[in-house]
Design an enzyme around this catalytic site. Structure first.
Site: not given
Ligand code: SF4
Length: 348
Positions: A93, A113, A120, A160, A190, A219, A221, A338
């Site tokens: 994507e 990923c 995610c 990824g 990122s 990230s 969080h 994502c």
């Molecule tokens: S947020 Fe980014 S690093 Fe985390 S699983 Fe999703 S794609 Fe992978």
């Protein structure tokens, strides 16, 4: 298959010379790929080249583009999400996020990923493989072609973990900067943070790019290790205090401020105490915090925080002297989180 996308002008001149052509034929290919950014990206369309040369390149397996548009979703705010298939039938994507003055391309660096972040959709499928430089760049051309304007800014925030594909990431940044003519300062990488990789990123960046001028967005969080581990399982391998130390080292090595991404999750990391804890963690450090409103998706249990709570969190950080901004989700209405589009396609 040899993809011409991602090649420098010198490399394309050498391709032309190898085929007994004058060096300027290589420059013609270069202009065709990067300056004109043609919609039909196949060698047949480079009509300035002699037919015989085009046929030779095709016979020898050269390509300009490998990604094929599989599906697209346009949100009410103009955000366009593309699902693209690769030559080996994987799907990735990318997203085009327009404003009046900018078109930001959110790019993927891997198919799937391995990091398995709990909020995610991409993490649910695990890693298939890393993307090649040409596949990363092809996403920019796909967005430009569908949105009919040039990309001005790049964020590596798609599928990824870019720091697990450092070489292809940096070679694509070289091309984005030198060939697509997008300044490194308009590029953001990122990462969810991988042990030892921030140092490697700055070192390799100096080797490949000669400097390191892009923005690194981490990230985070969470304001402490315990919360971070509940939403990012890979966090158990990398203590939050070590992430902050390595980020400070990155700032010393590159002279660039680091950004911390903080995805606000209702009843998880959104309380005043978390804002104060985060302030203490980042105090006295040349950094910036981006608070992000979570895009709720069906597959995971997290809930979106209200704008009121976001603003309260923001004001606590700001009053504690932390540079902070609020990033609202774009394209909420059409699978914009994502990995969602790919996930939907896999479920069909
Ligand atoms: S947020 Fe980014 S690093 Fe985390 S699983 Fe999703 S794609 Fe992978």
């Amino acid at each position: 298959m040899k993809n011409l996308l991602g090649s420098s002008v010198k490399e394309l001149e050498n391709v032309a010379l190898t085929y007994g052509q004058a060096a300027f034929r290589g420059r013609q290919i270069y202009n065709w790929i990067y300056n004109y950014r043609n919609k039909n990206r196949n060698i047949d369309q480079i009509k300035v080249l002699p037919l015989e040369f085009r046929n030779k390149l095709k016979e020898d397996g050269f390509k300009v583009s490998e990604l094929i548009l599989q599906e697209k979703n346009l949100a009410n705010d103009g955000t366009l999400k593309l699902l693209l298939s690769t030559a080996d039938n994987e799907s990735i994507e990318c997203v085009g996020i327009p404003t009046e003055k900018r078109l930001t391309a959110c790019l993927s660096s891997q198919v799937g990923c391995p990091m398995d972040c709990k909020f995610c959709a991409t993490g649910k499928e695990g890693l298939k493989r890393s993307l090649k430089t040409s596949e990363i760049l092809d996403q920019i051309l796909s967005i430009e072609s569908e949105m009919n304007r040039k990309v001005t800014n790049i964020v590596f925030m798609g599928m990824g973990e870019p720091l697990l594909n450092i070489d292809e990431l940096l070679w694509s940044i070289r091309s984005i900067n030198e060939d697509f003519q997008i300044s490194q300062r308009k590029i953001t990488v990122s990462t969810v943070a991988v042990p030892k990789m921030m140092r490697k990123l700055s070192e390799k960046s100096f080797q490949i790019l000669g400097n390191c001028q892009f923005t690194l967005a981490i990230s985070l969080h969470a304001s402490n290790q315990k919360i971070r581990e509940t939403i990012i399982p890979s966090a158990k391998n990398y203590e939050i205090k070590n992430i902050i130390e390595d980020s400070k080292q990155f700032v010393r090595d590159t002279g660039r401020r680091v950004s911390f991404e903080y995805l606000m999750l209702s009843d998880v990391n959104d309380k005043s105490e978390h804002a104060n804890e985060l302030s203490n963690l980042l105090k006295g450090f040349q950094c910036h915090v981006n608070l992000i409103q979570y895009n709720q998706i069906d597959e995971v249990e997290f809930k979106q925080v209200s704008i009121k709570n976001l603003q309260l969190f923001q004001s606590i950080l700001s009053n504690n002297g932390i540079a902070v901004s609020l990033r609202r989700s774009r394209g909420l209405d059409k699978n914009a989180a994502c990995g969602q589009l790919r996930q939907n396609a896999l479920n069909k």
